[in-house]
Design a protein around this motif. Sequence first.
Motif, PDB file in Angstrom:
ATOM      1  N   UNK A  14       0.842  -1.202   0.000  1.00  0.00           N
ATOM      2  CA  UNK A  14       0.000   0.000   0.000  1.00  0.00           C
ATOM      3  C   UNK A  14       0.875   1.249   0.000  1.00  0.00           C
ATOM      4  N   UNK A  15       0.506   2.193  -0.845  1.00  0.00           N
ATOM      5  CA  UNK A  15       1.221   3.474  -0.872  1.00  0.00           C
ATOM      6  C   UNK A  15       0.743   4.300   0.319  1.00  0.00           C
ATOM      7  N   UNK A  16       1.692   4.934   1.019  1.00  0.00           N
ATOM      8  CA  UNK A  16       1.297   5.814   2.116  1.00  0.00           C
ATOM      9  C   UNK A  16       1.331   7.246   1.618  1.00  0.00           C
ATOM     10  N   UNK A  17       0.212   7.938   1.778  1.00  0.00           N
ATOM     11  CA  UNK A  17       0.111   9.312   1.265  1.00  0.00           C
ATOM     12  C   UNK A  17       0.397  10.317   2.373  1.00  0.00           C
ATOM     13  N   UNK A  18       0.323  11.572   2.010  1.00  0.00           N
ATOM     14  CA  UNK A  18       0.512  12.672   2.963  1.00  0.00           C
ATOM     15  C   UNK A  18      -0.459  12.468   4.144  1.00  0.00           C
ATOM     16  N   UNK A  19      -0.014  12.740   5.393  1.00  0.00           N
ATOM     17  CA  UNK A  19      -0.890  12.488   6.546  1.00  0.00           C
ATOM     18  C   UNK A  19      -2.265  13.154   6.431  1.00  0.00           C
ATOM     19  N   UNK A  20      -2.326  14.332   5.822  1.00  0.00           N
ATOM     20  CA  UNK A  20      -3.632  15.007   5.691  1.00  0.00           C
ATOM     21  C   UNK A  20      -4.549  14.192   4.767  1.00  0.00           C
ATOM     22  N   UNK A  21      -3.955  13.668   3.674  1.00  0.00           N
ATOM     23  CA  UNK A  21      -4.764  12.852   2.744  1.00  0.00           C
ATOM     24  C   UNK A  21      -5.235  11.593   3.464  1.00  0.00           C
ATOM     25  N   UNK A  22      -4.326  10.979   4.226  1.00  0.00           N
ATOM     26  CA  UNK A  22      -4.695   9.764   4.967  1.00  0.00           C
ATOM     27  C   UNK A  22      -5.841  10.068   5.935  1.00  0.00           C
ATOM     28  N   UNK A  23      -5.780  11.244   6.555  1.00  0.00           N
ATOM     29  CA  UNK A  23      -6.818  11.639   7.498  1.00  0.00           C
ATOM     30  C   UNK A  23      -8.175  11.783   6.791  1.00  0.00           C
ATOM     31  N   UNK A  24      -8.169  12.436   5.634  1.00  0.00           N
ATOM     32  CA  UNK A  24      -9.423  12.605   4.877  1.00  0.00           C
ATOM     33  C   UNK A  24      -9.939  11.264   4.372  1.00  0.00           C
ATOM     34  N   UNK A  25      -9.001  10.373   4.041  1.00  0.00           N
ATOM     35  CA  UNK A  25      -9.422   9.028   3.588  1.00  0.00           C
ATOM     36  C   UNK A  25     -10.221   8.337   4.699  1.00  0.00           C
ATOM     37  N   UNK A  26      -9.743   8.501   5.930  1.00  0.00           N
ATOM     38  CA  UNK A  26     -10.440   7.907   7.084  1.00  0.00           C
ATOM     39  C   UNK A  26     -11.875   8.441   7.166  1.00  0.00           C
ATOM     40  N   UNK A  27     -12.039   9.711   6.779  1.00  0.00           N
ATOM     41  CA  UNK A  27     -13.364  10.320   6.885  1.00  0.00           C
ATOM     42  C   UNK A  27     -14.282   9.900   5.731  1.00  0.00           C
ATOM     43  N   UNK A  28     -13.698   9.722   4.559  1.00  0.00           N
ATOM     44  CA  UNK A  28     -14.531   9.463   3.375  1.00  0.00           C
ATOM     45  C   UNK A  28     -14.950   7.991   3.260  1.00  0.00           C
ATOM     46  N   UNK A  29     -14.078   7.105   3.707  1.00  0.00           N
ATOM     47  CA  UNK A  29     -14.338   5.663   3.514  1.00  0.00           C
ATOM     48  C   UNK A  29     -15.679   5.200   4.110  1.00  0.00           C
ATOM     49  N   UNK A  30     -16.039   5.623   5.342  1.00  0.00           N
ATOM     50  CA  UNK A  30     -17.317   5.150   5.893  1.00  0.00           C
ATOM     51  C   UNK A  30     -18.531   5.601   5.078  1.00  0.00           C
ATOM     52  N   UNK A  31     -18.369   6.654   4.262  1.00  0.00           N
ATOM     53  CA  UNK A  31     -19.507   7.160   3.482  1.00  0.00           C
ATOM     54  C   UNK A  31     -19.763   6.339   2.219  1.00  0.00           C
ATOM     55  N   UNK A  32     -18.795   5.515   1.840  1.00  0.00           N
ATOM     56  CA  UNK A  32     -18.863   4.853   0.529  1.00  0.00           C
ATOM     57  C   UNK A  32     -19.604   3.514   0.569  1.00  0.00           C
ATOM     58  N   UNK A  33     -20.324   3.215  -0.540  1.00  0.00           N
ATOM     59  CA  UNK A  33     -21.039   1.936  -0.586  1.00  0.00           C
ATOM     60  C   UNK A  33     -20.069   0.795  -0.912  1.00  0.00           C
TER      61      UNK A  33
END
Lengths: 658, 56
Positions: free
Chosen positions: A180-199
């Motif tokens: 897995x590619x590790x992205x900028x911490x801010x991007x990783x943080x937003x990913x944590x927020x967006x993932x629960x919204x996805x089907x």
Amino acid sequence: MHTHQKKAKGDEGGGEKVLLIGNPNVGKSAIFNLLTGKYVTVSNYPGTTVEITSGSASLNKKNCIVLDTPGVNNLNPLSEDEKVTRDILLKENPSKIIQVADTKNLRRGLLISLQLAEMGFPFLLDLNMEDEARSRGIFIDTQKLSGLLGVSTVTTIATQRKGINSLIKGLEHLKSSPYQVTYHPVIEDYLQQIEPLLPPAAISKRSLGLMLLAGDESLKEWLHENLSPEAIDKIESLHQNLQKKFNEPLNYVITERRLRTADTILDQVMFTVRPDKSSFTARIGQWCVHPIAGIPVFLLVLYLTYKFVGEFGAGTLVGFFEEVLFGRYINPWSIKLVTATIPVKFIQELLVGEYGLITMALSYSIAIVFPIVTTFFLIFGLLEDSGYLPRLAVMVNKLFKVMGLHGKAVLPMVLGLGCDTMATLTSRILESKKERVIVTLLLALGVPCSAQLGVILGMLGGLSFKATIIWLGVIIGVILIVGYLASLVIPGKGSDFVLELPPIRIPQISNIVIKTIARVEWYLKEAVPLFILGTFALFLLVKLQLLGIIERGASPIITGFLGLPAESTAAFILGFLRRDYGAAGLYSLAKAGAMDPIQILVSLVTITLFVPCVANFFIIIKERGLKTALAMAAFIFPTAFLVGGLLNLILRWEGIEL
Amino acid sequence: MKCPLCGYNIPREKIECRNCPMGNNCQLVCCPHCHYQFIDPHSSRLLNLLKRLFKR
């Protein structure tokens, strides 16, 4: 050319879906052809004009449907092709994925691998074109790469069918890559927020989240089908907020990070060795483009061509076809059959008379031209596949520089050796109108297409090699003089000539044979109708008693200036339609003993300088206008007779024996 | 398909025949990289026929 190679009987039976995915030009289609049977289906992906090819295959004793997807450089789509490939991954739920990568350009392949890993698909990485990478001194530690990515890695050379069995075997145990590619911490943080919204979807939420954070507009429709408007608004607001934190577009930031990760992997698995320049083939390659050594190499190629086409093709093979096949069987049988079944004398003469469609058109086409062009196409295929042809282009470029013509003009001239008509179209790449006119003129004047070159060399085969050298010298001389004079009236700066030289290689015989068959078929389809038309025109001229008048009218030029027999007028009339047909007429005269060696050479030089064929003339009209085309014809035909006549005078004056 | 002149691997979708007046039945392929024209062996009926015969 058909861009839609739809083959009959589409095969859409059941089975596991195996997806071929990869960058453009990595040999996906070659792998596809090796995996699937002979029947494939080509269809547009729904709602797009992008073509998807599918075919059935039996892989590891299982029936599968193999899908060849459009080439992609990124699975965060920027083009319609990329969107289609990404949508297939998203919607088709493939059970197996083969990622085909170009071994010599692994960096861009790894960008796709990292995205497939992110999506969570089990896949196999196929490093194709391994031979080309090796020839450039690029080596990949596949075991280490496999260990790093956590997926099976195989190497193939699809064009030689190498490694295909390992590839098929590798499909049995596919794994998802844990890398897995590790992205900028801010991007990783937003990913944590967006993932629960996805089907739930076929691709991982992390991958979907990254696409949405990158602002992938092409996912909108899919989002509306699978999410509530509130969730979509929230995703949009997350994307906009994240974008505010970066100066660069997020798609760029994410791709940049993936590329850096790909570089880290490459550093560990790729090593390069300077290619051995002293190898025998590399040295031959250098000789071919050397300003001095290149000339004897060219003469050797010409000599071998002359021996094979001129002596074997035009001698042995034509002898068999003309004297045995047509002389003993086809022509006598046809004459018997036609005179016995058709009582009308006019029709009898039209079919089997002196200018008959069978006894002349078919006889010339099959007995004379067919064996010669077949042998020449074999040689031409060898030159293409060995890598000599692009080197010849480099040599011609040097010649062009001498006469001051621009580098770019070389390409159409070399392409003219394939087909003058198409090369005339290629002159569009030249910048000024004057350049285009000059190149069109030179093509029509002095560059024989492959078929014409074959017939001309076939005829030269009956003379000494000295005659071939004289013929070549005169033609090159005319091109140089006309080109030089033209360059004086063409203002402008020279343009660069860039041509990648493939390595010199030993051609595969099967490839040469396949190309020759395809070429011969194409040639017969193109030329034979014109041969029939030309013979019919000649037949009418004879019937209307016009041929005699033309012969008498042309005699000061044909018999006086050129020193040729009056009968050769008919061959020159045919030469207006196609140079090679005219040459076949001259060949027939020469074989009948109606011409001495000087006459043969003079007639060949003259007909080589004719306009190649009527198709070429029509293209000149289309591309340059009727006025220019007529002006060119008015220049070319008199020049052809003038050069032929001067050669006749010089050869006889000097008493040169051929 | 690989261009025999410059070695470019030509994707099917990039074959440029739109400017050519020879129509749809032409067997020539124009390389989008160097403009070289060559015969596409896949379009040869004779070759396909021979392949079928030999496969039997």
